[in-house]
Enzyme design. Structure first.
Site, PDB file in Angstrom:
ATOM      1  N   PHE A   1       2.596   3.204   7.600  1.00 32.29           N
ATOM      2  CA  PHE A   1       2.156   1.902   7.091  1.00 32.29           C
ATOM      3  C   PHE A   1       2.909   0.753   7.761  1.00 32.29           C
ATOM      4  CE2 PHE A   1       2.019   4.909   3.486  1.00 32.29           C
ATOM      5  CZ  PHE A   1       0.698   4.795   3.104  1.00 32.29           C
TER       6      PHE A   1
ATOM      7  N   ASN B   1      12.216  -1.204   6.821  1.00 33.37           N
ATOM      8  CA  ASN B   1      13.289  -2.162   7.145  1.00 33.37           C
ATOM      9  C   ASN B   1      13.349  -3.294   6.129  1.00 33.37           C
ATOM     10  OD1 ASN B   1      11.136  -3.798   7.796  1.00 33.37           O
ATOM     11  ND2 ASN B   1      11.680  -4.065   9.950  1.00 33.37           N
TER      12      ASN B   1
ATOM     13  N   ARG C   1     -16.961  -9.637   1.077  1.00 32.31           N
ATOM     14  CA  ARG C   1     -16.059  -8.590   1.570  1.00 32.31           C
ATOM     15  C   ARG C   1     -16.156  -7.350   0.686  1.00 32.31           C
ATOM     16  NH1 ARG C   1     -16.018 -11.989   4.720  1.00 32.31           N
ATOM     17  NH2 ARG C   1     -14.302 -13.013   5.850  1.00 32.31           N
TER      18      ARG C   1
ATOM     19  N   LYS D   1      -3.768  -3.346  16.213  1.00 35.40           N
ATOM     20  CA  LYS D   1      -4.394  -2.178  15.564  1.00 35.40           C
ATOM     21  C   LYS D   1      -5.273  -1.429  16.567  1.00 35.40           C
ATOM     22  CE  LYS D   1      -2.694  -2.541  11.416  1.00 35.40           C
ATOM     23  NZ  LYS D   1      -1.666  -1.608  10.981  1.00 35.40           N
TER      24      LYS D   1
ATOM     25  N   SER E   1      -7.404  -0.894  10.161  1.00 31.70           N
ATOM     26  CA  SER E   1      -8.016  -1.976   9.380  1.00 31.70           C
ATOM     27  C   SER E   1      -9.449  -2.204   9.836  1.00 31.70           C
ATOM     28  CB  SER E   1      -7.198  -3.239   9.627  1.00 31.70           C
ATOM     29  OG  SER E   1      -7.879  -4.372   9.189  1.00 31.70           O
ATOM     30  N   ALA E   2     -10.262  -2.692   8.921  1.00 33.12           N
ATOM     31  CA  ALA E   2     -11.631  -3.081   9.267  1.00 33.12           C
ATOM     32  C   ALA E   2     -11.640  -4.221  10.269  1.00 33.12           C
ATOM     33  CB  ALA E   2     -12.377  -3.504   8.004  1.00 33.12           C
TER      34      ALA E   2
ATOM     35  N   TYR F   1      -3.053  -9.704  15.787  1.00 30.90           N
ATOM     36  CA  TYR F   1      -2.875  -8.637  14.795  1.00 30.90           C
ATOM     37  C   TYR F   1      -3.922  -7.550  15.009  1.00 30.90           C
ATOM     38  CZ  TYR F   1      -3.474  -6.091  10.433  1.00 30.90           C
ATOM     39  OH  TYR F   1      -3.653  -5.080   9.521  1.00 30.90           O
TER      40      TYR F   1
ATOM     41  N   ILE G   1       0.842  -1.204   0.000  1.00 34.38           N
ATOM     42  CA  ILE G   1       0.000   0.000   0.000  1.00 34.38           C
ATOM     43  C   ILE G   1       0.879   1.257   0.000  1.00 34.38           C
ATOM     44  CG2 ILE G   1      -1.808   1.262   1.254  1.00 34.38           C
ATOM     45  CD1 ILE G   1      -2.761  -1.535   2.279  1.00 34.38           C
TER      46      ILE G   1
ATOM     47  N   SER H   1      11.524  -5.777   5.655  1.00 35.52           N
ATOM     48  CA  SER H   1      11.218  -7.124   6.158  1.00 35.52           C
ATOM     49  C   SER H   1      10.155  -7.795   5.302  1.00 35.52           C
ATOM     50  CB  SER H   1      10.746  -7.060   7.620  1.00 35.52           C
ATOM     51  OG  SER H   1       9.601  -6.240   7.734  1.00 35.52           O
TER      52      SER H   1
ATOM     53  N   TYR I   1      -8.922   0.489   6.570  1.00 37.19           N
ATOM     54  CA  TYR I   1      -9.038  -0.082   5.229  1.00 37.19           C
ATOM     55  C   TYR I   1      -9.923  -1.324   5.276  1.00 37.19           C
ATOM     56  CZ  TYR I   1      -4.253   1.975   4.878  1.00 37.19           C
ATOM     57  OH  TYR I   1      -3.122   2.763   4.930  1.00 37.19           O
ATOM     58  N   PHE I   2     -10.712  -1.523   4.245  1.00 37.95           N
ATOM     59  CA  PHE I   2     -11.438  -2.787   4.105  1.00 37.95           C
ATOM     60  C   PHE I   2     -10.505  -3.775   3.369  1.00 37.95           C
ATOM     61  CE2 PHE I   2     -15.473  -2.572   6.311  1.00 37.95           C
ATOM     62  CZ  PHE I   2     -15.266  -1.337   6.914  1.00 37.95           C
TER      63      PHE I   2
END
Ligand code: NAD
Ligand code: WQD
Length: 338
Positions: free
Chosen positions: A80, A32, A230, A152, A124-125, A148, A12, A34, A176-177
């Site tokens: 992000f 970084n 979704r 958030k 996030s949704a 996770y 993103i 990753s 975000y969806f």
């Protein structure tokens, strides 16, 4: 504005980088690597015609952050950087709290100390948990069903406290969806390591013959065709939403704003498979498999607040999402054979 993008080399972040440069902003990426690679910066330069600096560093490294704020006259941050795989977060929760929560706290401290108080955060949704009504607006209760999601939520709570402590902060939390698709150039897109967890990259790899078939997780949900629904949003629409959010918080008096970024339209797994096959003239073999643990039947946004307050609305449909994902898959295949 001079904007620092943490995680700017990722899926993103790279699309937002391109959108910001097109809107006349000056940016620097901090990552970084990753879950991304430095080569994305060359492709961003090819897209924008502008070299974009990448600083390799970790958001948990305060010295590295101080250096980037010292070297660049950063006025705002879009954050992000984070780990995002739900299953992995269940297996390695401490890694997620360390990277996402501690990383964000370190970033906030560095920002505060150098008086940069404009922040856009990738939420996030997932923070809505199992929906109690649809479409989901920003007032919907929040909860988390995995580590996770809890990172958030914790970060959102941290941001609310920070915004309440000092009226100079201008923070936008963007929920975000389901972001999908790729840049029209085919040069940047979503390229997960290993077997994809998310639907669209999995479909692309099945269509390309890199995976045998799609397992459709559950065919007995209370949805029109029994498969999960979704709110898929084109990553270029999502990117435009960031530009709009940044413009809005530069003008608002509110220290904290929260906006859903979705289309308001739900599609099922089979809708996605059929659209991908039709638009790209390919076959996506699938079989109905058991439900995936933790999945919900339906989830889609009310994007009304973003439309009203940001003047932003997603404009790209399912066909563009499927076509751009497939172009990117082709570009990846070409890159691998070159
Ligand atoms: P991504 O993995 O492609 O990008 C994240 C980037 O952050 C990567 O380039 C990675 O190398 C970097 N990063 C991770 N930890 C870091 C650290 N400690 N220091 C510096 N860099 C670090 O993921 P994405 O899909 O682009 O997601 C971006 C953000 O949006 C994440 O915070 C994610 O949780 C959130 N989000 C993503 C989705 C989605 O479906 N893709 C949905 C909702 C929210
Ligand atoms: C979409 C639909 C699956 C793969 C996840 C995170 C969420 C957010 C976005 C970051 C569901 C079905 C999927 C497959 C399938 N990320 N599916 N076969 O689960 O809505 O959201 O990504 O914040 O936090 O949880 O997205 O793309 O994994 O699944 O049938 O191989 O596709 O069951 O109905 P999800 P997804």
């Amino acid at each position: 504005m001079k904007i620092l993008l943490t995680g700017g080399a990722g899926y993103i972040g790279s699309h937002v980088a391109a959108a910001l440069v097109s809107s006349g902003h000056d940016i620097v990426c901090f990552d970084n690597l990753s879950n991304s690679e430095a080569g994305v910066m060359d492709r961003l330069e090819a897209i924008t015609g502008t070299p974009i600096p990448l600083v390799k560093g970790d958001i948990r490294d305060r010295d590295a952050l101080d250096k980037v704020f010292g070297d660049h006259a950063v006025e705002a941050v879009i954050h992000f950087a984070g780990l995002k795989a739900v299953g992995e977060s269940v297996a390695q929760p401490m890694r997620y709290y360390d990277n996402n929560v501690r990383g964000t706290l370190t970033l906030l401290e560095a920002m505060s100390d150098c008086d940069v108080k404009t922040l856009v955060f990738s939420s996030s949704a997932t923070v809505y948990g199992s929906p109690s009504y649809l479409p989901i607006d920003e007032e919907h209760p929040t909860s988390a069903t995995n580590p996770y999601g809890r990172t958030k939520l914790m970060i959102e709570e941290m941001l609310a406290d920070v915004a309440a402590s000092d009226p100079e902060w201008r923070i936008a939390t963007l929920r975000y969806f389901n972001p999908v698709g790729a840049h029209d150039s085919g040069l940047i897109g979503e390229n997960p390591n290993g077997v994809p967890n998310n639907l669209m990259p999995y479909i692309s790899r099945v269509a390309a013959g890199r995976l045998n078939e799609l397992s459709v997780f559950g065919g007995d949900y209370p949805t029109p065709d029994g498969t999960g629904v979704r709110d898929y949003i084109h990553v270029l629409d999502l990117a435009d939403g960031h530009v709009a959010a940044l413009d809005a918080i530069a003008k608002t008096e509110r220290p904290l704003s929260t906006w859903n970024l979705g289309t308001g339209q739900g599609y099922s797994v089979l809708d996605m498979v059929k659209a991908f096959e039709r638009v790209n003239g390919v076959r996506v073999p699938y079989r109905i498999a058991p439900r995936r643990d933790g999945d919900i039947a339906s989830c889609f946004a009310s994007p009304e607040r973003a439309e009203r307050e940001l003047g932003w609305k997603a404009s790209r449909g399912l066909d563009a999402m499927c076509a751009s994902s497939w172009s990117f898959e082709h570009m990846l295949a070409k890159r691998n054979t070159d």
